[in-house]
Motif scaffolding. Structure first.
Motif, short mmCIF file in Angstrom:
data_model
loop_
_atom_site.label_atom_id
_atom_site.label_comp_id
_atom_site.label_asym_id
_atom_site.label_seq_id
_atom_site.Cartn_x
_atom_site.Cartn_y
_atom_site.Cartn_z
N ASP A 85 0.83 -1.21 0.00
CA ASP A 85 0.00 0.00 0.00
C ASP A 85 0.86 1.26 0.00
N ILE A 86 1.95 1.23 0.74
CA ILE A 86 2.85 2.40 0.77
C ILE A 86 3.48 2.59 -0.61
N GLY A 87 3.83 1.49 -1.26
CA GLY A 87 4.38 1.57 -2.62
C GLY A 87 3.38 2.21 -3.59
N ARG A 88 2.12 1.78 -3.49
CA ARG A 88 1.07 2.37 -4.34
C ARG A 88 0.90 3.86 -4.03
N MET A 89 0.92 4.18 -2.74
CA MET A 89 0.76 5.57 -2.33
C MET A 89 1.92 6.42 -2.85
N ILE A 90 3.13 5.89 -2.79
CA ILE A 90 4.29 6.62 -3.30
C ILE A 90 4.15 6.85 -4.80
N ASP A 91 3.71 5.81 -5.53
CA ASP A 91 3.50 5.97 -6.97
C ASP A 91 2.44 7.03 -7.25
N ALA A 92 1.35 7.01 -6.49
CA ALA A 92 0.30 8.01 -6.68
C ALA A 92 0.82 9.41 -6.37
N GLN A 93 1.63 9.53 -5.33
CA GLN A 93 2.20 10.84 -4.98
C GLN A 93 3.14 11.32 -6.08
N LYS A 94 3.91 10.40 -6.68
CA LYS A 94 4.78 10.79 -7.79
C LYS A 94 3.95 11.32 -8.95
N LYS A 95 2.82 10.65 -9.24
CA LYS A 95 1.95 11.13 -10.32
C LYS A 95 1.37 12.49 -10.00
N VAL A 96 1.00 12.70 -8.74
CA VAL A 96 0.47 14.00 -8.33
C VAL A 96 1.53 15.08 -8.49
N ILE A 97 2.76 14.77 -8.07
CA ILE A 97 3.85 15.74 -8.19
C ILE A 97 4.13 16.05 -9.66
N GLY A 101 3.74 19.61 -11.60
CA GLY A 101 4.78 20.18 -12.46
C GLY A 101 4.21 20.62 -13.79
N LEU A 102 3.39 19.75 -14.40
CA LEU A 102 2.76 20.11 -15.67
C LEU A 102 1.82 21.29 -15.49
N LEU A 103 1.09 21.29 -14.39
CA LEU A 103 0.17 22.39 -14.11
C LEU A 103 0.93 23.70 -13.92
N ALA A 104 2.08 23.63 -13.28
CA ALA A 104 2.89 24.84 -13.08
C ALA A 104 3.38 25.37 -14.43
N GLN A 106 1.90 24.93 -17.32
CA GLN A 106 0.73 25.50 -18.00
C GLN A 106 0.37 26.86 -17.40
N ASN A 107 0.50 26.99 -16.10
CA ASN A 107 0.21 28.27 -15.46
C ASN A 107 1.19 29.34 -15.90
N GLU A 108 2.44 28.96 -16.16
CA GLU A 108 3.42 29.91 -16.67
C GLU A 108 3.06 30.35 -18.08
N GLN A 109 2.52 29.46 -18.89
CA GLN A 109 2.15 29.78 -20.27
C GLN A 109 0.81 30.50 -20.35
N MET A 110 0.00 30.38 -19.31
CA MET A 110 -1.37 30.89 -19.34
C MET A 110 -1.45 32.39 -19.60
N PRO A 111 -0.66 33.26 -18.95
CA PRO A 111 -0.80 34.70 -19.23
C PRO A 111 -0.55 35.04 -20.70
N GLY A 112 0.45 34.42 -21.33
CA GLY A 112 0.70 34.66 -22.76
C GLY A 112 -0.46 34.20 -23.61
N LEU A 113 -1.01 33.03 -23.27
CA LEU A 113 -2.16 32.52 -24.04
C LEU A 113 -3.39 33.41 -23.86
N ILE A 114 -3.58 33.89 -22.65
CA ILE A 114 -4.73 34.78 -22.40
C ILE A 114 -4.56 36.07 -23.16
N GLU A 115 -3.32 36.60 -23.20
CA GLU A 115 -3.06 37.84 -23.95
C GLU A 115 -3.33 37.63 -25.43
N ARG A 116 -2.85 36.51 -25.98
CA ARG A 116 -3.11 36.20 -27.40
C ARG A 116 -4.60 36.08 -27.66
N GLN A 117 -5.30 35.42 -26.74
CA GLN A 117 -6.74 35.26 -26.91
C GLN A 117 -7.44 36.62 -26.86
N ASN A 118 -7.01 37.49 -25.94
CA ASN A 118 -7.62 38.83 -25.86
C ASN A 118 -7.37 39.62 -27.14
#
Length: 182
Positions: A85-97, A101-104, A106-118
């Protein structure tokens, strides 16, 4: 000790030295140590000649096997499932992390995309207003054209048979000039 009859035992100087060292080590008188040894062998039914003490070994082995069995049972019931169970939890935490990272990123790219959209939406709004104005102008020109056409038709009907060719050409020329001015 009143009615108690004391007995004596003869032993060598080497045994007397051993008994004296044992009594000093235990912090008791020699007589008390001797009586406790007798009581010990009497209660445990052990043979003092049997130094290996098979009964003690058997008891220790039985307890050892019980402990090993208990530990294996705990390992199978608790430790292995917990580790899994701890192994599964560690794998799930790695996926969350990784997801964070991907969300971060995308958040960095978001202002540029919003400006282009505007900018795109602003361009669309400008084009929409221009198209709306052109449609409005078109409707206005249609109305003017229909007015010119109606005046031409009524003037032509008035000139129909009686009018000269020159008057007809002048009417046509006037109408064409009015349409060109639109």
């Amino acid at each position: 000790m009143g009615n108690e009859r004391l007995r004596s035992i003869k032993y060598s100087e080497a045994e007397a030295s051993k008994l004296e060292k044992l009594a000093l080590k235990l912090g008791r008188p020699k007589r008390q140590v001797f009586l406790q040894m007798v009581e010990y062998f009497y209660r445990t039914k052990k043979d003092p000649l049997d130094i290996n003490d098979d009964m003690l070994k058997a008891t220790i082995m039985r307890h050892y096997k019980d402990y090993v069995g208990f530990i294996k049972t705990q390992e199978n019931e608790l430790l292995i499932p917990t580790k899994r169970d701890i192994g599964r939890m560690i794998d799930a935490q790695k996926k969350v992390i990784t997801g964070f990272g991907l969300l971060a990123k995308q958040n960095e790219q978001m202002p540029g995309l919003i400006e282009r959209q505007n900018q795109y939406l602003s361009g669309l709004e400008t084009n929409y207003r221009r198209i709306a104005q052109l449609l409005k102008d078109k409707e206005h020109f249609k109305a003017l054209f229909l007015g010119i056409l109606e005046s031409y038709a009524s003037a032509r009907d008035n000139l129909s048979a009686l009018g000269s060719r020159k008057e007809k050409e002048q009417l046509l020329s006037t109408t064409l000039n009015q349409i060109k001015m639109l």
